[in-house]
Design a protein around this motif. Structure first.
Motif, short mmCIF file in Angstrom:
data_model
loop_
_atom_site.label_atom_id
_atom_site.label_comp_id
_atom_site.label_asym_id
_atom_site.label_seq_id
_atom_site.Cartn_x
_atom_site.Cartn_y
_atom_site.Cartn_z
N LYS A 1 -11.08 67.54 6.49
CA LYS A 1 -11.70 66.58 7.40
C LYS A 1 -12.75 65.72 6.69
N SER A 2 -13.57 66.35 5.84
CA SER A 2 -14.62 65.57 5.15
C SER A 2 -14.01 64.53 4.20
N GLU B 1 -13.03 61.59 6.38
CA GLU B 1 -14.21 60.86 6.86
C GLU B 1 -14.73 59.86 5.83
#
Length: 59
Positions: free
Chosen positions: A9-10, A13
């Protein structure tokens, strides 16, 4: 158990889309190979080695 491709997820992002990971979903993995954070790589690797040694000893 089925290996699944996913993205961190990071990474998504910050715009990193070209680094997929391959792993196992904790929910689909037997409890024997899980700990409180997900799939335990040590337990999983040990289980694979045990299965491999049992397969080669019966062949």
């Amino acid at each position: 158990m089925k290996p699944t491709q996913y993205h961190i997820k990071s990474n998504l992002e910050v715009g990193i889309y070209d680094k997929p990971k391959l792993g196992l979903l904790s929910e689909e993995t037997p409890q024997l190979f899980r700990d409180e954070t997900g799939v335990d790589p040590y337990s999983f690797a040990t289980g694979l080695l045990k299965m491999k040694s049992e397969t080669t000893s019966t062949a």
